[in-house]
Design a protein around this motif. Structure first.
Motif, PDB file in Angstrom:
ATOM      1  N   ILE A 107       6.259  -7.438  -5.676  1.00 43.46           N
ATOM      2  CA  ILE A 107       5.971  -6.365  -4.717  1.00 43.46           C
ATOM      3  C   ILE A 107       4.757  -6.733  -3.877  1.00 43.46           C
ATOM      4  O   ILE A 107       3.760  -7.246  -4.406  1.00 43.46           O
ATOM      5  CB  ILE A 107       5.725  -5.043  -5.491  1.00 43.46           C
ATOM      6  CG1 ILE A 107       7.015  -4.609  -6.181  1.00 43.46           C
ATOM      7  CG2 ILE A 107       5.226  -3.937  -4.578  1.00 43.46           C
ATOM      8  CD1 ILE A 107       6.828  -3.533  -7.205  1.00 43.46           C
ATOM      9  N   GLY A 108       4.851  -6.483  -2.575  1.00 42.29           N
ATOM     10  CA  GLY A 108       3.720  -6.784  -1.697  1.00 42.29           C
ATOM     11  C   GLY A 108       4.003  -6.337  -0.283  1.00 42.29           C
ATOM     12  O   GLY A 108       4.829  -5.460  -0.042  1.00 42.29           O
ATOM     13  N   GLY A 109       3.276  -6.948   0.647  1.00 42.39           N
ATOM     14  CA  GLY A 109       3.452  -6.601   2.059  1.00 42.39           C
ATOM     15  C   GLY A 109       2.573  -5.454   2.491  1.00 42.39           C
ATOM     16  O   GLY A 109       2.617  -5.029   3.647  1.00 42.39           O
ATOM     17  N   ARG A 110       1.790  -4.916   1.557  1.00 48.43           N
ATOM     18  CA  ARG A 110       0.761  -3.915   1.878  1.00 48.43           C
ATOM     19  C   ARG A 110      -0.298  -3.995   0.781  1.00 48.43           C
ATOM     20  O   ARG A 110      -0.067  -4.630  -0.257  1.00 48.43           O
ATOM     21  CB  ARG A 110       1.345  -2.495   1.951  1.00 48.43           C
ATOM     22  CG  ARG A 110       1.895  -1.947   0.650  1.00 48.43           C
ATOM     23  CD  ARG A 110       2.238  -0.461   0.796  1.00 48.43           C
ATOM     24  NE  ARG A 110       3.090   0.042  -0.277  1.00 48.43           N
ATOM     25  CZ  ARG A 110       2.652   0.437  -1.467  1.00 48.43           C
ATOM     26  NH1 ARG A 110       1.374   0.334  -1.790  1.00 48.43           N
ATOM     27  NH2 ARG A 110       3.505   0.895  -2.373  1.00 48.43           N
ATOM     28  N   ASN A 111      -1.443  -3.336   1.020  1.00 51.93           N
ATOM     29  CA  ASN A 111      -2.491  -3.369   0.002  1.00 51.93           C
ATOM     30  C   ASN A 111      -2.095  -2.451  -1.156  1.00 51.93           C
ATOM     31  O   ASN A 111      -1.986  -1.240  -0.985  1.00 51.93           O
ATOM     32  CB  ASN A 111      -3.845  -2.940   0.594  1.00 51.93           C
ATOM     33  CG  ASN A 111      -4.991  -3.284  -0.335  1.00 51.93           C
ATOM     34  OD1 ASN A 111      -4.836  -3.237  -1.565  1.00 51.93           O
ATOM     35  ND2 ASN A 111      -6.113  -3.656   0.220  1.00 51.93           N
ATOM     36  N   LEU A 112      -1.877  -3.025  -2.323  1.00 54.91           N
ATOM     37  CA  LEU A 112      -1.392  -2.262  -3.467  1.00 54.91           C
ATOM     38  C   LEU A 112      -2.517  -1.613  -4.255  1.00 54.91           C
ATOM     39  O   LEU A 112      -2.260  -0.776  -5.127  1.00 54.91           O
ATOM     40  CB  LEU A 112      -0.586  -3.178  -4.395  1.00 54.91           C
ATOM     41  CG  LEU A 112       0.658  -3.807  -3.752  1.00 54.91           C
ATOM     42  CD1 LEU A 112       1.205  -4.917  -4.637  1.00 54.91           C
ATOM     43  CD2 LEU A 112       1.725  -2.747  -3.502  1.00 54.91           C
ATOM     44  N   GLY A 113      -3.761  -2.013  -3.973  1.00 58.03           N
ATOM     45  CA  GLY A 113      -4.879  -1.452  -4.710  1.00 58.03           C
ATOM     46  C   GLY A 113      -4.932  -1.985  -6.135  1.00 58.03           C
ATOM     47  O   GLY A 113      -4.067  -2.746  -6.555  1.00 58.03           O
ATOM     48  N   PRO A 114      -5.929  -1.546  -6.895  1.00 53.47           N
ATOM     49  CA  PRO A 114      -6.119  -2.106  -8.236  1.00 53.47           C
ATOM     50  C   PRO A 114      -5.303  -1.405  -9.334  1.00 53.47           C
ATOM     51  O   PRO A 114      -5.233  -1.894 -10.447  1.00 53.47           O
ATOM     52  CB  PRO A 114      -7.617  -1.881  -8.485  1.00 53.47           C
ATOM     53  CG  PRO A 114      -7.911  -0.630  -7.705  1.00 53.47           C
ATOM     54  CD  PRO A 114      -7.004  -0.647  -6.500  1.00 53.47           C
ATOM     55  N   GLY A 115      -4.683  -0.276  -9.014  1.00 55.48           N
ATOM     56  CA  GLY A 115      -4.037   0.532 -10.053  1.00 55.48           C
ATOM     57  C   GLY A 115      -2.822  -0.135 -10.649  1.00 55.48           C
ATOM     58  O   GLY A 115      -2.079  -0.831  -9.966  1.00 55.48           O
ATOM     59  N   LEU A 116      -2.601   0.082 -11.918  1.00 55.94           N
ATOM     60  CA  LEU A 116      -1.401  -0.459 -12.569  1.00 55.94           C
ATOM     61  C   LEU A 116      -0.326   0.595 -12.745  1.00 55.94           C
ATOM     62  O   LEU A 116       0.841   0.281 -12.881  1.00 55.94           O
ATOM     63  CB  LEU A 116      -1.768  -1.037 -13.953  1.00 55.94           C
ATOM     64  CG  LEU A 116      -2.571  -2.332 -13.900  1.00 55.94           C
ATOM     65  CD1 LEU A 116      -2.923  -2.784 -15.315  1.00 55.94           C
ATOM     66  CD2 LEU A 116      -1.807  -3.427 -13.185  1.00 55.94           C
ATOM     67  N   ILE A 117      -0.704   1.861 -12.783  1.00 53.26           N
ATOM     68  CA  ILE A 117       0.293   2.929 -12.924  1.00 53.26           C
ATOM     69  C   ILE A 117       0.019   4.021 -11.888  1.00 53.26           C
ATOM     70  O   ILE A 117      -1.043   4.085 -11.310  1.00 53.26           O
ATOM     71  CB  ILE A 117       0.327   3.553 -14.329  1.00 53.26           C
ATOM     72  CG1 ILE A 117      -1.049   4.075 -14.724  1.00 53.26           C
ATOM     73  CG2 ILE A 117       0.842   2.542 -15.331  1.00 53.26           C
ATOM     74  CD1 ILE A 117      -1.032   4.883 -15.997  1.00 53.26           C
TER      75      ILE A 117
END
Ligand code: AMP
Ligand code: ZN
Length: 117
Positions: A107-117
């Motif tokens: 998954i990507g193509g944008r800033n996903l941030g640090p969160g895992l859930i």
């Protein structure tokens, strides 16, 4: 090939998919329900029910190794090798696994941030 496995049917061509990468042991396809601009499923062509099946055989370890070896090419193909991405494996019921053929979400193509859930 496992009977009634949707990903085995995709691998055999019985069910259509949008392929982004393929070699002799690995297939990467677009997820039909993307959660980000890039949402790819990376799967071994051989059927393993989950990541827990891998350690049971040398062949499983070799197939997982082949899958990991393909990641740089897949990331480059998707244009996320520089920007980064997240690799997720859901395992079992509480892990959120709905298709019982081992796969990794890329998954990507944008800033996903640090969160895992
Ligand atoms: P998981 O919940 O980790 O088992 O993920 C299964 C994923 O497979 C979900 O993100 C679905 O959107 C995706 N999916 C289900 N059927 C298909 C299909 N025919 N082609 C592509 N992706 C699919
Ligand atoms: Zn399968």
């Amino acid at each position: 090939m496992s009977q009634n496995c949707i990903f085995c049917k995709i691998i055999s061509g019985e069910i259509p998919s949008k392929k982004v990468f393929e070699n002799e042991s690995v297939l990467a396809i677009e997820d039909v329900n993307p959660v980000a601009p890039v949402h790819i499923l990376v799967l071994p062509k051989k059927h393993y029910t989950s990541i827990l099946d891998i350690a049971a055989s040398e062949a499983g370890l070799a197939d997982l190794s082949q899958l990991m070896a393909a990641l740089p090419q897949i990331a480059e193909e998707l244009g996320v090798e520089e920007s980064g991405f997240r690799l997720i494996n859901n395992c079992g019921e509480e892990g959120g696994q709905t298709v019982m053929h081992l796969h990794f979400h890329l998954i990507g193509g944008r800033n996903l941030g640090p969160g895992l859930i």
